[in-house]
Scaffold this active site. Structure first.
Site, PDB file in Angstrom:
ATOM      1  N   GLY A   1       3.774  42.288  53.551  1.00 64.99           N
ATOM      2  CA  GLY A   1       2.697  42.757  52.685  1.00 64.99           C
ATOM      3  C   GLY A   1       3.155  43.080  51.282  1.00 64.99           C
ATOM      4  O   GLY A   1       4.254  42.729  50.867  1.00 64.99           O
TER       5      GLY A   1
ATOM      6  N   HIS B   1       2.580  38.974  46.636  1.00 67.79           N
ATOM      7  CA  HIS B   1       2.712  38.496  45.253  1.00 67.79           C
ATOM      8  C   HIS B   1       2.702  36.966  45.281  1.00 67.79           C
ATOM      9  O   HIS B   1       2.566  36.355  46.363  1.00 67.79           O
ATOM     10  CB  HIS B   1       3.986  39.048  44.609  1.00 67.79           C
ATOM     11  CG  HIS B   1       5.223  38.833  45.423  1.00 67.79           C
ATOM     12  ND1 HIS B   1       5.715  37.577  45.711  1.00 67.79           N
ATOM     13  CD2 HIS B   1       6.057  39.709  46.045  1.00 67.79           C
ATOM     14  CE1 HIS B   1       6.799  37.687  46.440  1.00 67.79           C
ATOM     15  NE2 HIS B   1       7.037  38.962  46.668  1.00 67.79           N
TER      16      HIS B   1
ATOM     17  N   HIS C   1       4.749  35.111  47.993  1.00 64.81           N
ATOM     18  CA  HIS C   1       4.094  35.021  49.307  1.00 64.81           C
ATOM     19  C   HIS C   1       2.966  33.981  49.285  1.00 64.81           C
ATOM     20  O   HIS C   1       2.818  33.195  50.220  1.00 64.81           O
ATOM     21  CB  HIS C   1       3.453  36.357  49.688  1.00 64.81           C
ATOM     22  CG  HIS C   1       4.400  37.501  49.863  1.00 64.81           C
ATOM     23  ND1 HIS C   1       4.429  38.577  49.021  1.00 64.81           N
ATOM     24  CD2 HIS C   1       5.342  37.745  50.793  1.00 64.81           C
ATOM     25  CE1 HIS C   1       5.329  39.447  49.424  1.00 64.81           C
ATOM     26  NE2 HIS C   1       5.923  38.968  50.494  1.00 64.81           N
TER      27      HIS C   1
ATOM     28  N   GLY D   1      10.312  31.739  52.826  1.00 65.91           N
ATOM     29  CA  GLY D   1      10.728  31.521  51.452  1.00 65.91           C
ATOM     30  C   GLY D   1      12.237  31.467  51.308  1.00 65.91           C
ATOM     31  O   GLY D   1      12.968  32.212  51.974  1.00 65.91           O
TER      32      GLY D   1
ATOM     33  N   LYS E   1      13.688  32.503  48.829  1.00 67.25           N
ATOM     34  CA  LYS E   1      14.114  33.770  48.217  1.00 67.25           C
ATOM     35  C   LYS E   1      15.074  34.478  49.185  1.00 67.25           C
ATOM     36  O   LYS E   1      16.063  35.071  48.794  1.00 67.25           O
ATOM     37  CB  LYS E   1      12.879  34.631  47.948  1.00 67.25           C
ATOM     38  CG  LYS E   1      13.087  36.111  47.857  1.00 67.25           C
ATOM     39  CD  LYS E   1      13.641  36.491  46.542  1.00 67.25           C
ATOM     40  CE  LYS E   1      13.672  37.979  46.228  1.00 67.25           C
ATOM     41  NZ  LYS E   1      13.672  38.917  47.303  1.00 67.25           N
ATOM     42  N   ASP E   2      14.739  34.404  50.479  1.00 65.38           N
ATOM     43  CA  ASP E   2      15.564  34.990  51.539  1.00 65.38           C
ATOM     44  C   ASP E   2      16.228  33.841  52.291  1.00 65.38           C
ATOM     45  O   ASP E   2      15.929  33.572  53.455  1.00 65.38           O
ATOM     46  CB  ASP E   2      14.680  35.817  52.472  1.00 65.38           C
ATOM     47  CG  ASP E   2      13.918  36.890  51.711  1.00 65.38           C
ATOM     48  OD1 ASP E   2      14.468  37.981  51.522  1.00 65.38           O
ATOM     49  OD2 ASP E   2      12.777  36.616  51.276  1.00 65.38           O
TER      50      ASP E   2
ATOM     51  N   GLN F   1      17.988  34.399  55.634  1.00 66.06           N
ATOM     52  CA  GLN F   1      16.976  34.681  56.664  1.00 66.06           C
ATOM     53  C   GLN F   1      16.353  33.383  57.181  1.00 66.06           C
ATOM     54  O   GLN F   1      16.182  33.196  58.388  1.00 66.06           O
ATOM     55  CB  GLN F   1      15.900  35.584  56.066  1.00 66.06           C
ATOM     56  CG  GLN F   1      14.656  35.731  56.902  1.00 66.06           C
ATOM     57  CD  GLN F   1      13.711  36.751  56.322  1.00 66.06           C
ATOM     58  OE1 GLN F   1      13.953  37.951  56.444  1.00 66.06           O
ATOM     59  NE2 GLN F   1      12.644  36.311  55.687  1.00 66.06           N
TER      60      GLN F   1
ATOM     61  N   SER G   1       9.559  39.884  44.067  1.00 63.74           N
ATOM     62  CA  SER G   1       9.849  40.663  45.271  1.00 63.74           C
ATOM     63  C   SER G   1       8.932  41.872  45.288  1.00 63.74           C
ATOM     64  O   SER G   1       8.639  42.451  44.223  1.00 63.74           O
ATOM     65  CB  SER G   1      11.312  41.129  45.247  1.00 63.74           C
ATOM     66  OG  SER G   1      11.500  42.188  46.172  1.00 63.74           O
TER      67      SER G   1
ATOM     68  N   ARG H   1       9.758  44.648  46.162  1.00 65.61           N
ATOM     69  CA  ARG H   1      10.579  45.785  45.722  1.00 65.61           C
ATOM     70  C   ARG H   1      10.702  45.867  44.199  1.00 65.61           C
ATOM     71  O   ARG H   1      11.173  46.887  43.699  1.00 65.61           O
ATOM     72  CB  ARG H   1      11.977  45.714  46.353  1.00 65.61           C
ATOM     73  CG  ARG H   1      11.969  46.022  47.842  1.00 65.61           C
ATOM     74  CD  ARG H   1      13.367  46.121  48.424  1.00 65.61           C
ATOM     75  NE  ARG H   1      13.355  46.670  49.768  1.00 65.61           N
ATOM     76  CZ  ARG H   1      13.453  45.947  50.886  1.00 65.61           C
ATOM     77  NH1 ARG H   1      13.557  44.635  50.815  1.00 65.61           N
ATOM     78  NH2 ARG H   1      13.440  46.536  52.067  1.00 65.61           N
TER      79      ARG H   1
HETATM   80  P1  AMP Z   1       8.625  39.740  52.749  1.00 64.63           P
HETATM   81  O1  AMP Z   1       7.224  40.236  52.715  1.00 64.63           O
HETATM   82  O2  AMP Z   1       9.455  40.180  51.596  1.00 64.63           O
HETATM   83  O3  AMP Z   1       9.286  39.969  54.099  1.00 64.63           O
HETATM   84  O4  AMP Z   1       8.539  38.166  52.599  1.00 64.63           O
HETATM   85  C1  AMP Z   1       7.723  37.377  53.434  1.00 64.63           C
HETATM   86  C2  AMP Z   1       8.008  35.929  53.184  1.00 64.63           C
HETATM   87  O5  AMP Z   1       7.757  35.623  51.810  1.00 64.63           O
HETATM   88  C3  AMP Z   1       9.479  35.545  53.444  1.00 64.63           C
HETATM   89  O6  AMP Z   1       9.519  34.256  54.040  1.00 64.63           O
HETATM   90  C4  AMP Z   1      10.064  35.535  52.066  1.00 64.63           C
HETATM   91  O7  AMP Z   1      11.177  34.692  51.940  1.00 64.63           O
HETATM   92  C5  AMP Z   1       8.894  35.012  51.256  1.00 64.63           C
HETATM   93  N1  AMP Z   1       9.062  35.399  49.853  1.00 64.63           N
HETATM   94  C6  AMP Z   1       9.197  36.646  49.342  1.00 64.63           C
HETATM   95  N2  AMP Z   1       9.403  36.594  48.004  1.00 64.63           N
HETATM   96  C7  AMP Z   1       9.421  35.281  47.661  1.00 64.63           C
HETATM   97  C8  AMP Z   1       9.605  34.561  46.452  1.00 64.63           C
HETATM   98  N3  AMP Z   1       9.839  35.183  45.306  1.00 64.63           N
HETATM   99  N4  AMP Z   1       9.566  33.219  46.482  1.00 64.63           N
HETATM  100  C9  AMP Z   1       9.344  32.564  47.659  1.00 64.63           C
HETATM  101  N5  AMP Z   1       9.166  33.177  48.839  1.00 64.63           N
HETATM  102  C10 AMP Z   1       9.199  34.514  48.847  1.00 64.63           C
END
Ligand code: AMP
Length: 282
Positions: A31, A34, A37, A147, A149-150, A153, A185, A187
């Site tokens: 959640g 941005h 996501h 993503g 980004k991670d 993961q 992010s 964060r």
């Molecule tokens: P999170 O909510 O941070 O756990 O991210 C959920 C999903 O969104 C994960 O697969 C992340 O890798 C992806 N994600 C988060 N930030 C980005 C970004 N800047 N670019 C691409 N994917 C992202």
């Protein structure tokens, strides 16, 4: 868009959708959505008949001293964004719904999850693979978007899917940045204006590292990481790691390496940010 709060509702919906032969695409998130996501959501929308987004701040992937309690949340905004991006189902359970109070079973990947974030956050990947495994069972997706980004993961989940025979295609999606280069992010909202400016040093250092890596090859990795650490430290960051690893093995690159993950984790103030560049070996 349908909102489900319980696992039973999601599981019933997924079973019915599967029976009708429709393709299910899943986007797991924590959640505070941005554009990063939403790029995953748009990718899923383009490929699936039914798009399921999950929104769950997963406590099992946070360490005892980490930011679980203050992790940013804005359910109404997230819901609106999902509606605007034509999501079919939003699954937003609470912790008690997701985990039995005496839950004692884990999914743990023991190789790719070791270095980088796995080294600094020992419980992290075990929490991620366990919750993603549970979501795969409940939502029965044909594919799931993650993503880059991670990046680590994403690779750990690909390995979990292979090793445990989940019938799910993992779709890695490009890292989305702000116009100035900062990786998006949830964060980032913790950062002060000054910290945010300084945090641009992470991407700048990794781009410079990519350039040197492309010019000199991986024998220059020690020098590349040292230089990146110095420039990020000079900008006021506290470096957790800057490392270059073989994307396939998450170990030091060898002559067989085809792609190198140049990855960084850095604290600005109390906020830990991660970023990376994936570099092809010529
Ligand atoms: P999170 O909510 O941070 O756990 O991210 C959920 C999903 O969104 C994960 O697969 C992340 O890798 C992806 N994600 C988060 N930030 C980005 C970004 N800047 N670019 C691409 N994917 C992202």
């Amino acid at each position: 868009m349908i909102l489900f709060r319980t696992k039973a509702e999601l599981a019933r919906f997924a079973a019915e959708t599967k029976r009708s032969g429709k393709v299910i695409g899943l986007v797991p998130t924590m959640g505070y959505l941005h554009a990063g996501h939403m790029s995953l959501v748009d990718t899923a929308r383009a490929r699936a008949d039914v798009v399921i987004v999950t929104l769950f701040v997963n406590p099992t992937q946070f360490g005892p001293t980490e930011d679980l309690d203050r992790y940013p949340r804005d359910f109404e905004r997230d819901k609106k964004m999902c509606e605007e991006h034509k999501v079919d189902v939003l699954f937003a359970p609470d912790t008690h719904e997701m985990y039995a109070s005496d839950s004692s079973t884990w999914i743990e990947e023991l190789d790719l999850a070791k270095p980088l974030c796995g080294a600094s956050r020992p419980a992290f990947y075990r929490g991620v693979t366990t919750v993603v495994g549970k979501l795969f069972h409940l939502a029965q997706p044909d594919f799931a978007c993650f993503g880059l980004k991670d990046a680590q993961q994403c690779f750990v989940i690909e390995r979990m899917v292979r090793d445990l025979d989940f019938q799910v295609e993992i779709v890695p999606c490009p890292l989305v940045r702000d116009e100035d280069g900062l990786a998006l992010s949830s964060r980032n909202r913790y950062l002060s204006a000054d910290e945010r400016k300084r945090a641009l040093s992470i991407h700048q250092a990794l781009v410079a590292g990519r350039k040197t890596l492309e010019e000199k090859g991986f024998s220059a990795l020690d020098e590349i990481c040292r230089t990146a650490i110095n420039s990020i430290t000079a900008a006021g960051g506290r470096v957790d790691y800057v490392e270059g690893l073989d994307r396939a093995t998450m170990k030091a690159p060898t002559a067989e390496s085809r792609e190198i993950l140049l990855a960084a984790a850095v604290f600005f103030g109390t906020t830990r940010l991660i970023d990376n560049e994936l570099v092809q070996v010529k």
